[in-house]
Write a protein that holds these residues in place. Structure first.
Motif, PDB file in Angstrom:
ATOM      1  N   SER A  96      28.123  46.082  42.229  1.00 30.22           N
ATOM      2  CA  SER A  96      29.073  47.146  42.537  1.00 30.22           C
ATOM      3  C   SER A  96      30.227  47.340  41.771  1.00 30.22           C
ATOM      4  CB  SER A  96      29.299  47.103  44.111  1.00 30.22           C
ATOM      5  OG  SER A  96      28.307  47.116  45.138  1.00 30.22           O
ATOM      6  N   LEU A  97      30.859  46.123  41.531  1.00 27.68           N
ATOM      7  CA  LEU A  97      31.869  46.048  40.494  1.00 27.68           C
ATOM      8  C   LEU A  97      31.397  46.672  39.150  1.00 27.68           C
ATOM      9  CD1 LEU A  97      34.976  45.415  39.915  1.00 27.68           C
ATOM     10  CD2 LEU A  97      34.119  42.970  39.421  1.00 27.68           C
ATOM     11  N   ASN A  98      30.438  46.118  38.869  1.00 23.91           N
ATOM     12  CA  ASN A  98      29.870  46.814  37.385  1.00 23.91           C
ATOM     13  C   ASN A  98      29.963  48.248  37.483  1.00 23.91           C
ATOM     14  OD1 ASN A  98      29.091  45.777  34.767  1.00 23.91           O
ATOM     15  ND2 ASN A  98      27.046  46.327  35.198  1.00 23.91           N
ATOM     16  N   GLU A  99      29.238  48.574  38.369  1.00 22.22           N
ATOM     17  CA  GLU A  99      29.240  50.016  38.402  1.00 22.22           C
ATOM     18  C   GLU A  99      30.500  50.920  38.393  1.00 22.22           C
ATOM     19  OE1 GLU A  99      25.892  52.024  38.746  1.00 22.22           O
ATOM     20  OE2 GLU A  99      25.817  49.815  37.912  1.00 22.22           O
ATOM     21  N   VAL A 100      31.576  50.241  39.104  1.00 26.15           N
ATOM     22  CA  VAL A 100      32.774  50.786  39.063  1.00 26.15           C
ATOM     23  C   VAL A 100      33.357  50.745  37.522  1.00 26.15           C
ATOM     24  CG1 VAL A 100      35.208  50.644  39.943  1.00 26.15           C
ATOM     25  CG2 VAL A 100      33.472  50.542  41.388  1.00 26.15           C
ATOM     26  N   SER A 156      43.391  41.315  34.468  1.00 26.73           N
ATOM     27  CA  SER A 156      44.018  41.983  33.330  1.00 26.73           C
ATOM     28  C   SER A 156      43.239  42.975  32.683  1.00 26.73           C
ATOM     29  CB  SER A 156      44.930  40.956  32.302  1.00 26.73           C
ATOM     30  OG  SER A 156      44.050  40.677  31.430  1.00 26.73           O
ATOM     31  N   LYS A 157      44.008  43.834  32.029  1.00 20.35           N
ATOM     32  CA  LYS A 157      43.480  45.061  31.339  1.00 20.35           C
ATOM     33  C   LYS A 157      42.656  44.117  30.136  1.00 20.35           C
ATOM     34  CE  LYS A 157      44.443  49.012  28.386  1.00 20.35           C
ATOM     35  NZ  LYS A 157      45.499  49.987  27.789  1.00 20.35           N
ATOM     36  N   SER A 158      43.080  43.446  29.545  1.00 20.23           N
ATOM     37  CA  SER A 158      42.461  42.722  28.360  1.00 20.23           C
ATOM     38  C   SER A 158      41.232  41.978  28.787  1.00 20.23           C
ATOM     39  CB  SER A 158      43.306  41.671  27.790  1.00 20.23           C
ATOM     40  OG  SER A 158      43.696  40.583  28.663  1.00 20.23           O
ATOM     41  N   VAL A 159      41.087  41.642  30.042  1.00 23.16           N
ATOM     42  CA  VAL A 159      39.828  40.833  30.699  1.00 23.16           C
ATOM     43  C   VAL A 159      39.003  41.713  30.772  1.00 23.16           C
ATOM     44  CG1 VAL A 159      38.833  39.584  32.732  1.00 23.16           C
ATOM     45  CG2 VAL A 159      41.079  38.951  31.429  1.00 23.16           C
ATOM     46  N   VAL A 160      39.444  42.910  31.349  1.00 23.75           N
ATOM     47  CA  VAL A 160      38.472  44.013  31.753  1.00 23.75           C
ATOM     48  C   VAL A 160      37.911  44.778  30.508  1.00 23.75           C
ATOM     49  CG1 VAL A 160      38.220  46.315  33.061  1.00 23.75           C
ATOM     50  CG2 VAL A 160      39.682  44.636  33.951  1.00 23.75           C
ATOM     51  N   GLN A 161      38.571  44.693  29.528  1.00 24.31           N
ATOM     52  CA  GLN A 161      38.079  45.408  28.141  1.00 24.31           C
ATOM     53  C   GLN A 161      37.146  44.255  27.789  1.00 24.31           C
ATOM     54  OE1 GLN A 161      41.456  46.594  25.896  1.00 24.31           O
ATOM     55  NE2 GLN A 161      40.088  47.254  24.309  1.00 24.31           N
ATOM     56  N   PHE A 166      35.353  42.412  29.504  1.00 23.71           N
ATOM     57  CA  PHE A 166      34.104  42.534  30.360  1.00 23.71           C
ATOM     58  C   PHE A 166      33.229  43.713  29.933  1.00 23.71           C
ATOM     59  CE2 PHE A 166      36.086  40.736  34.627  1.00 23.71           C
ATOM     60  CZ  PHE A 166      35.768  39.465  33.952  1.00 23.71           C
ATOM     61  N   LYS A 167      33.767  44.823  29.411  1.00 19.49           N
ATOM     62  CA  LYS A 167      33.243  46.180  29.310  1.00 19.49           C
ATOM     63  C   LYS A 167      32.643  45.797  27.717  1.00 19.49           C
ATOM     64  CE  LYS A 167      35.680  49.886  30.206  1.00 19.49           C
ATOM     65  NZ  LYS A 167      34.880  50.564  31.618  1.00 19.49           N
ATOM     66  N   LYS A 217      29.863  43.166  27.754  1.00 20.43           N
ATOM     67  CA  LYS A 217      28.931  43.444  28.902  1.00 20.43           C
ATOM     68  C   LYS A 217      28.490  42.282  29.745  1.00 20.43           C
ATOM     69  CE  LYS A 217      26.605  47.412  26.661  1.00 20.43           C
ATOM     70  NZ  LYS A 217      25.641  48.090  26.085  1.00 20.43           N
ATOM     71  N   ILE A 218      29.727  41.465  30.120  1.00 22.39           N
ATOM     72  CA  ILE A 218      29.653  40.247  30.720  1.00 22.39           C
ATOM     73  C   ILE A 218      29.074  40.325  31.988  1.00 22.39           C
ATOM     74  CG2 ILE A 218      31.151  38.476  31.639  1.00 22.39           C
ATOM     75  CD1 ILE A 218      32.725  38.400  29.052  1.00 22.39           C
ATOM     76  N   LEU A 219      29.453  41.363  32.973  1.00 21.96           N
ATOM     77  CA  LEU A 219      28.959  41.484  34.050  1.00 21.96           C
ATOM     78  C   LEU A 219      27.469  41.624  34.142  1.00 21.96           C
ATOM     79  CD1 LEU A 219      31.827  41.707  34.622  1.00 21.96           C
ATOM     80  CD2 LEU A 219      31.235  43.253  36.758  1.00 21.96           C
ATOM     81  N   LYS A 220      26.900  42.604  33.067  1.00 20.44           N
ATOM     82  CA  LYS A 220      25.692  42.960  33.127  1.00 20.44           C
ATOM     83  C   LYS A 220      24.780  41.897  32.662  1.00 20.44           C
ATOM     84  CE  LYS A 220      22.613  46.074  30.816  1.00 20.44           C
ATOM     85  NZ  LYS A 220      22.302  47.149  29.716  1.00 20.44           N
TER      86      LYS A 220
END
Length: 242
Positions: free
Chosen positions: A84-88, A177-182, A184-185, A188-191
């Motif tokens: 779910s988080l990855n979809e967001v 943080s924004k840097s971690v989210v970036q 992730f994206k 594609k760590i969550l994927k």
């Protein structure tokens, strides 16, 4: 900052036919309404609140007057929170995010401390959790390892029956943080984590991050909070509230 509320699951243990965050208390309000009050109290605006929906999304939208951003996990029956988080994350721009379970209530002051922290990944941990947990009829079946080294989480998520393996209880609120989210994206760590486990839960996800050299910190303190997994949890809350 974005607040992401994870509310895609069925909450089977409650036996409800609707998302458990919509369950009403004796004062007529629901978990969801109380949570939104807390978020608004510390300054979150509608456009900064995102619902990760799934089961009966229509009821979530109706209850919140369709005022927020909603990202539906269409595979909620066969996946879990990290899916779910990855979809967001696929639908929002990189930003600081605070991920919050839909089935918890907490104090605004504790959420604010998490938000103000300078740590790139920090999660809320209750150090006086055991007294509250013993109110659950099956509390020994719901014990998870959480080991701390100073303020850093070194182990989390593994089932245990040993109290001394638990330095605190994971609450269900984590800031990235924004840097971690970036990261992730972009990577594609969550994927990648989801490839072999589409039902990846949140604490296992945090442990995977730790094993991949991310530092996960704990804001540890005695907390006034409630988690709602069963109908008895709602009764316990009402008793404490009165």
């Amino acid at each position: 900052m974005k607040a992401i509320i994870l509310c895609a699951g069925k909450g089977k243990r409650t036996g409800l036919l609707y998302p458990k965050c919509l369950q009403k208390f004796s004062d007529g309000s629901s978990i969801l309404e109380k949570k939104l009050e807390i978020l608004k109290k510390i300054g979150f605006k509608n456009e900064n609140i995102v619902f990760a929906t799934g089961f009966r999304e229509d009821l979530i939208k109706k209850k919140t007057n369709n005022l927020f951003k909603y990202v539906k996990n269409k595979k909620f029956n066969t996946t879990n929170m990290i899916f779910s988080l990855n979809e967001v994350l696929k639908k929002i721009k990189s930003d600081d995010i605070c991920v919050i379970y839909a089935d918890i209530l907490f104090q605004a002051k504790d959420l604010k401390k998490i938000i103000l922290s300078k740590k790139k990944i920090i999660t809320l941990v209750d150090t006086k959790w055991l007294k509250k947990w013993k109110l659950k009829s099956n509390f020994k079946e719901d014990l998870e390892e959480l080991k701390l080294k100073g303020n850093r989480v070194v182990a989390i998520g593994k089932k245990t029956n040993k109290i001394n393996n638990i330095d605190g209880r994971y609450v269900g609120i984590t800031k990235f943080s924004k840097s971690v989210v970036q990261k992730f994206k972009e990577k594609k760590i969550l994927k990648k984590f989801l490839i072999n486990n589409r039902k990846l839960d949140f604490t296992t996800f945090l442990m995977k991050l730790i094993n991949n050299n991310f530092n996960v910190y704990a804001l540890k303190k005695e907390l006034d909070w409630h988690e709602f997994d069963t109908k008895q949890d709602f009764k316990n809350y009402e008793k404490d509230f009165k």
